[in-house]
Design a protein around this motif. Structure first.
Motif, PDB file in Angstrom:
ATOM      1  N   ALA A 181       0.854  -1.180   0.000  1.00 21.54           N
ATOM      2  CA  ALA A 181       0.000   0.000   0.000  1.00 21.54           C
ATOM      3  C   ALA A 181       0.891   1.231   0.000  1.00 21.54           C
ATOM      4  O   ALA A 181       1.968   1.221   0.588  1.00 21.54           O
ATOM      5  CB  ALA A 181      -0.902   0.012   1.216  1.00 21.54           C
ATOM      6  N   GLN A 185      -7.577   5.845   0.496  1.00 22.77           N
ATOM      7  CA  GLN A 185      -6.338   5.516   1.198  1.00 22.77           C
ATOM      8  C   GLN A 185      -6.422   4.156   1.880  1.00 22.77           C
ATOM      9  O   GLN A 185      -5.471   3.386   1.888  1.00 22.77           O
ATOM     10  CB  GLN A 185      -6.038   6.595   2.250  1.00 22.77           C
ATOM     11  CG  GLN A 185      -4.849   6.275   3.143  1.00 22.77           C
ATOM     12  CD  GLN A 185      -3.552   6.213   2.359  1.00 22.77           C
ATOM     13  OE1 GLN A 185      -3.058   7.207   1.863  1.00 22.77           O
ATOM     14  NE2 GLN A 185      -2.999   5.009   2.191  1.00 22.77           N
ATOM     15  N   VAL A 205      -5.254  -0.647   1.823  1.00 19.33           N
ATOM     16  CA  VAL A 205      -4.671  -1.274   3.010  1.00 19.33           C
ATOM     17  C   VAL A 205      -5.501  -2.500   3.410  1.00 19.33           C
ATOM     18  O   VAL A 205      -4.971  -3.539   3.786  1.00 19.33           O
ATOM     19  CB  VAL A 205      -4.597  -0.260   4.173  1.00 19.33           C
ATOM     20  CG1 VAL A 205      -4.068  -0.922   5.434  1.00 19.33           C
ATOM     21  CG2 VAL A 205      -3.713   0.916   3.793  1.00 19.33           C
ATOM     22  N   ARG A 207     -11.649  -2.678  11.213  1.00 24.38           N
ATOM     23  CA  ARG A 207     -10.221  -2.880  11.048  1.00 24.38           C
ATOM     24  C   ARG A 207      -9.407  -1.836  11.807  1.00 24.38           C
ATOM     25  O   ARG A 207      -8.439  -2.151  12.498  1.00 24.38           O
ATOM     26  CB  ARG A 207      -9.874  -2.849   9.549  1.00 24.38           C
ATOM     27  CG  ARG A 207      -8.411  -3.042   9.234  1.00 24.38           C
ATOM     28  CD  ARG A 207      -7.826  -4.356   9.729  1.00 24.38           C
ATOM     29  NE  ARG A 207      -8.447  -5.538   9.176  1.00 24.38           N
ATOM     30  CZ  ARG A 207      -8.087  -6.105   8.034  1.00 24.38           C
ATOM     31  NH1 ARG A 207      -7.115  -5.610   7.330  1.00 24.38           N
ATOM     32  NH2 ARG A 207      -8.703  -7.183   7.609  1.00 24.38           N
ATOM     33  N   SER A 221      -9.327  -2.276  15.655  1.00 25.85           N
ATOM     34  CA  SER A 221      -8.459  -3.385  16.039  1.00 25.85           C
ATOM     35  C   SER A 221      -6.992  -3.033  15.809  1.00 25.85           C
ATOM     36  O   SER A 221      -6.113  -3.399  16.581  1.00 25.85           O
ATOM     37  CB  SER A 221      -8.882  -4.630  15.259  1.00 25.85           C
ATOM     38  OG  SER A 221      -7.802  -5.245  14.638  1.00 25.85           O
ATOM     39  N   MET A 222      -6.735  -2.268  14.751  1.00 28.78           N
ATOM     40  CA  MET A 222      -5.358  -1.902  14.408  1.00 28.78           C
ATOM     41  C   MET A 222      -4.794  -0.908  15.419  1.00 28.78           C
ATOM     42  O   MET A 222      -3.686  -1.070  15.917  1.00 28.78           O
ATOM     43  CB  MET A 222      -5.371  -1.275  13.012  1.00 28.78           C
ATOM     44  CG  MET A 222      -4.066  -1.204  12.317  1.00 28.78           C
ATOM     45  SD  MET A 222      -4.380  -1.239  10.536  1.00 28.78           S
ATOM     46  CE  MET A 222      -4.335   0.462  10.126  1.00 28.78           C
ATOM     47  N   ILE A 260      -4.439  -2.386  18.936  1.00 23.41           N
ATOM     48  CA  ILE A 260      -3.720  -3.654  18.975  1.00 23.41           C
ATOM     49  C   ILE A 260      -4.572  -4.683  19.712  1.00 23.41           C
ATOM     50  O   ILE A 260      -4.195  -5.249  20.728  1.00 23.41           O
ATOM     51  CB  ILE A 260      -2.323  -3.522  19.590  1.00 23.41           C
ATOM     52  CG1 ILE A 260      -1.635  -2.296  18.995  1.00 23.41           C
ATOM     53  CG2 ILE A 260      -1.489  -4.749  19.312  1.00 23.41           C
ATOM     54  CD1 ILE A 260      -0.204  -2.153  19.374  1.00 23.41           C
ATOM     55  N   SER A 261      -5.746  -4.875  19.174  1.00 21.11           N
ATOM     56  CA  SER A 261      -6.716  -5.790  19.760  1.00 21.11           C
ATOM     57  C   SER A 261      -6.984  -6.866  18.715  1.00 21.11           C
ATOM     58  O   SER A 261      -7.040  -6.564  17.532  1.00 21.11           O
ATOM     59  CB  SER A 261      -7.992  -4.997  20.063  1.00 21.11           C
ATOM     60  OG  SER A 261      -8.867  -5.732  20.857  1.00 21.11           O
ATOM     61  N   GLU A 293      -8.440  -9.122  16.008  1.00 19.23           N
ATOM     62  CA  GLU A 293      -9.543  -8.851  15.091  1.00 19.23           C
ATOM     63  C   GLU A 293     -10.764  -9.679  15.461  1.00 19.23           C
ATOM     64  O   GLU A 293     -10.647 -10.818  15.882  1.00 19.23           O
ATOM     65  CB  GLU A 293      -9.090  -9.190  13.674  1.00 19.23           C
ATOM     66  CG  GLU A 293      -9.909  -8.524  12.628  1.00 19.23           C
ATOM     67  CD  GLU A 293      -9.019  -8.037  11.493  1.00 19.23           C
ATOM     68  OE1 GLU A 293      -9.250  -8.470  10.384  1.00 19.23           O
ATOM     69  OE2 GLU A 293      -8.096  -7.239  11.738  1.00 19.23           O
ATOM     70  N   LYS A 341     -13.747 -12.012  14.874  1.00 18.72           N
ATOM     71  CA  LYS A 341     -14.079 -13.056  13.891  1.00 18.72           C
ATOM     72  C   LYS A 341     -15.259 -13.846  14.419  1.00 18.72           C
ATOM     73  O   LYS A 341     -15.571 -13.790  15.591  1.00 18.72           O
ATOM     74  CB  LYS A 341     -12.889 -14.004  13.707  1.00 18.72           C
ATOM     75  CG  LYS A 341     -11.692 -13.357  13.050  1.00 18.72           C
ATOM     76  CD  LYS A 341     -10.851 -14.375  12.318  1.00 18.72           C
ATOM     77  CE  LYS A 341      -9.811 -13.701  11.460  1.00 18.72           C
ATOM     78  NZ  LYS A 341      -8.514 -13.592  12.072  1.00 18.72           N
ATOM     79  N   ARG A 348      -4.405  -4.312  23.835  1.00 17.30           N
ATOM     80  CA  ARG A 348      -3.153  -4.619  24.530  1.00 17.30           C
ATOM     81  C   ARG A 348      -2.497  -3.366  25.062  1.00 17.30           C
ATOM     82  O   ARG A 348      -1.557  -3.439  25.826  1.00 17.30           O
ATOM     83  CB  ARG A 348      -2.214  -5.356  23.588  1.00 17.30           C
ATOM     84  CG  ARG A 348      -2.673  -6.783  23.339  1.00 17.30           C
ATOM     85  CD  ARG A 348      -1.604  -7.588  22.673  1.00 17.30           C
ATOM     86  NE  ARG A 348      -2.161  -8.382  21.587  1.00 17.30           N
ATOM     87  CZ  ARG A 348      -1.440  -8.939  20.644  1.00 17.30           C
ATOM     88  NH1 ARG A 348      -0.151  -8.785  20.622  1.00 17.30           N
ATOM     89  NH2 ARG A 348      -2.003  -9.652  19.685  1.00 17.30           N
ATOM     90  N   LYS A 355      -5.664  10.915  13.730  1.00 18.63           N
ATOM     91  CA  LYS A 355      -4.603   9.923  13.566  1.00 18.63           C
ATOM     92  C   LYS A 355      -4.133   9.856  12.105  1.00 18.63           C
ATOM     93  O   LYS A 355      -2.947   9.737  11.824  1.00 18.63           O
ATOM     94  CB  LYS A 355      -5.118   8.541  13.994  1.00 18.63           C
ATOM     95  CG  LYS A 355      -4.077   7.437  13.901  1.00 18.63           C
ATOM     96  CD  LYS A 355      -3.028   7.590  14.975  1.00 18.63           C
ATOM     97  CE  LYS A 355      -2.034   6.440  14.965  1.00 18.63           C
ATOM     98  NZ  LYS A 355      -1.149   6.497  16.123  1.00 18.63           N
TER      99      LYS A 355
END
Lengths: 450, 171
Positions: free
Chosen positions: A4, A66, A70, A209, A212-213, A216-217, A219, A221, A283, A342
């Motif tokens: 990307a 953008q 990704v 997404r 979670s990104m 830092i958790s 994903e 499902k 996290r 961000k």
């Protein structure tokens, strides 16, 4: 190859979108549109479309060109279409607003401009959809977030098509029973496809997404996110059926609309559960400002949804208007403003420092911003959205105006922070000599000092 | 010098069999430096890539009657030939990593910074292993620009992304 790169036009989209938001809030603060005039008065339509097309849709499209690459791990297809779609949507929006102005007896403009503008907006969305669908088709498999985005894009096309028919009916270009039925019963569908199917589904997909990104958790499902997706698609299918009944028989289908709403609620409940799990499973204990501000947006989603249900069952026009305002400005707009805090520094950091990474000390992304300053403006924004919603529900026009003024101030202050981040003004002293990037357009290749 | 080992796959193909297993069996049975002479009823294009990745060069000669004779010769180790490049692009042939980085708890773009900073300290040909929270899509263009090779995939649960980078000769 999974790769990307920086999207060249994303910041241009963001800049235009923020400008539309500022104009819309300034109009509201000046007492333009509902509740000073009727809910479907031309002035209200101008403010609403500035917010939904100008601010929210351009923000979402700018983010998608953008972020979709990704999501699918492929480069954006047909990137040259990005400025074309932007130009068409902006031109179409201006024509649409001029057409609405004619309905409010503005001089020198014709109401026919509204359906013409709608047509140009459709073209803009179609061009954007070509680019984004072509990117989706490059993926070897579609993760759930990309599925949300694909469905959302289709809903955007339906919303714009329906909207253009509404504009044609309002301007008197088409008449008869169909036009009457469309204006009477079609607005809820137009809003459902636009705010619900397009903007909310896209925001859900992207945030699955991004949350979670950034946290830092792990994903999400399994059953719950699938339920959120399937219920949302079923809700949209019901909306399509209701639209079909309206087109075929000029009659509303309240049961279908109710079912669509119910399915939408199931989807949102599953999504809300997932968001809570993502936040709890993170996290990193400390929340950065963009993720803390996003909590405000998620709360607004809950409050706005409950308000829609309550106001809808009471048949309260003011309540519905307030609920929609909370969803548009609090949930979608609030989430957008939070993520900008961000995305803008991250893209700027990539553009300026990627070539130097590892070769010399580079700042952290957080070094581009000053959270302690900006957090007050985010708090102000969400507080003012809440006050504005209350004022609108209660019919206090003065409160609505003051709250819009407060939102405007908060947005301008947040924009100032974003501008400082983009121009590297908040970087620590050791990087003061770093040349900044262009404000609204990213370089094709990341610039290098060496 | 050892005589080439000769393998005629025409009977296998005539009987409707699949000769790949026999060819690989013959290759693994070769002595060091020994060549393989293959006789086939067609020019075995797909095999050339496979043998290149195993470090063999080849000379193909057409025989009478449409058959082909191919001589696969092992390339000397460390040669700059195309075969060596092909072998190097296969991560299975890379050396053991000299650095292990656990970036799974890092905020983006910190993993990218750590990986690139570590690569700057490494000799060309050395390998780095990194564990990440997700696929580092913004890292890849930078790796490519700097001439590093990489390979990566998600683990079975899909919760961690494993990345191997082999440092390239830097300019």
């Amino acid at each position: 190859m999974q790769m990307a790169t920086i999207s060249r036009w994303t910041l241009t989209y963001f800049g235009v979108a923020l400008a539309a938001l500022v104009v819309a809030l300034a109009l509201m603060a000046a007492g333009f549109g509902y509740p000073h005039v009727a809910l479907f008065a031309p002035e209200t339509l101008i403010v609403v479309h500035l917010v939904v097309v100008g601010w929210l849709s351009l923000l979402m499209l700018g983010a998608l060109i953008q972020f979709l690459p990704v999501l699918v791990g492929r480069e954006l297809a047909l990137p040259r279409l990005a400025p074309v779609a932007l130009g068409l949507i902006v031109a179409g929006l201006l024509l649409l607003l001029a057409g609405f102005g004619a309905l409010a007896d503005w001089p020198w403009v014709s109401a026919d401009l509204a359906p013409l503008g709608g047509l140009v907006i459709i073209a803009g969305f179609a061009v954007a959809a070509v680019m984004l669908f072509a990117t989706l088709l490059r993926a070897s498999s579609l993760a759930l977030p990309a599925g949300f985005v694909a469905v959302a894009l289709m809903s955007a096309l339906v919303a714009t098509l329906l909207g253009d028919n509404l504009a044609a009916a309002l301007s008197g270009l088409i008449g008869g029973d169909f036009a009457v039925a469309l204006v009477t019963h079609g607005v809820a569908l137009h809003a459902g496809f636009g705010l619900g199917g397009w903007l909310t589904l896209a925001a859900m997909g992207v945030s699955y997404r991004l949350v979670s990104m950034f946290l830092i958790s792990p994903e999400r499902k399994g059953f719950v996110p699938r339920l959120a997706f399937v219920a949302a698609v079923a809700a949209l299918a019901m909306l399509c059926a209701v639209l079909g009944v309206l087109v075929a028989s000029n009659a509303p289908w309240p049961l279908g609309l109710g079912l669509a709403g119910l399915l939408g609620l199931v989807s949102l409940a599953a999504y809300a559960g997932d968001v809570v799990i993502l936040y709890r499973g993170r996290r990193r204990p400390a929340l950065e400002l963009h993720m803390a501000a996003a909590v405000g947006a998620f709360v607004m989603l809950g409050v706005g949804t409950v308000a829609v249900v309550v106001a809808g069952s009471m048949g309260s026009e003011a309540g519905l208007a307030a609920a929609v305002q909370v969803l548009a400005l609090g949930w979608l707009g609030g989430l957008g403003l939070a993520m900008l805090y961000k995305i803008v520094p991250f893209l700027t950091w990539l553009e300026c420092f990627a070539p130097q990474m590892g070769r010399m000390q580079t700042p952290r992304v957080q070094d581009l911003v000053r959270e302690r300053r900006a957090r007050h403006w985010y708090a102000l924004y969400f507080a003012m959205v809440a006050v504005g919603g209350l004022g609108m529900a209660a019919g206090w026009t003065g409160v609505v105006q003051v709250a819009a003024g407060g939102q405007l101030a908060a947005v301008l202050l947040i924009m100032h922070q974003l501008w400082r981040a983009r121009t590297l003004r908040d970087l620590p002293a050791q990087w003061q000599d770093q040349p900044g990037p262009r404000l609204l357009r990213s370089a094709l290749r990341p610039r290098s000092l060496i | 010098m050892t005589e080439p080992f000769e393998l005629d796959v025409r009977p296998i193909l005539r009987d409707g069999g699949e000769p790949f297993g026999a060819i690989m069996g013959a290759v693994s049975g070769l002595e060091a430096g020994q060549a393989l002479m293959l006789i086939a009823p067609f020019r075995p294009e797909p095999l050339f890539r496979v043998m290149e990745s195993k470090g063999f060069g080849f000379t193909a000669t057409a025989l009478d009657g449409g058959d082909w004779q191919v001589l696969f010769t092992p390339e000397p180790v460390g040669s700059d030939s195309a075969a060596a490049v092909a072998r190097d692009s296969n991560p299975d042939n890379w050396p053991e990593p000299v650095h292990y980085l656990d970036c799974s708890e890092m905020d983006p773009p910190e993993p990218m910074v750590q990986i690139l900073a570590t690569l700057e300290t490494m000799q060309a040909g050395e390998v780095l292993f990194a564990l990440l929270h997700r696929e580092p899509v913004f890292l890849f263009p930078e790796l490519e620009t700097r001439g590093h090779a990489w390979a990566g995939d998600f683990d079975a649960e899909g919760t961690a992304y494993r990345l191997m980078v082999r440092a390239g000769g830097r300019g």
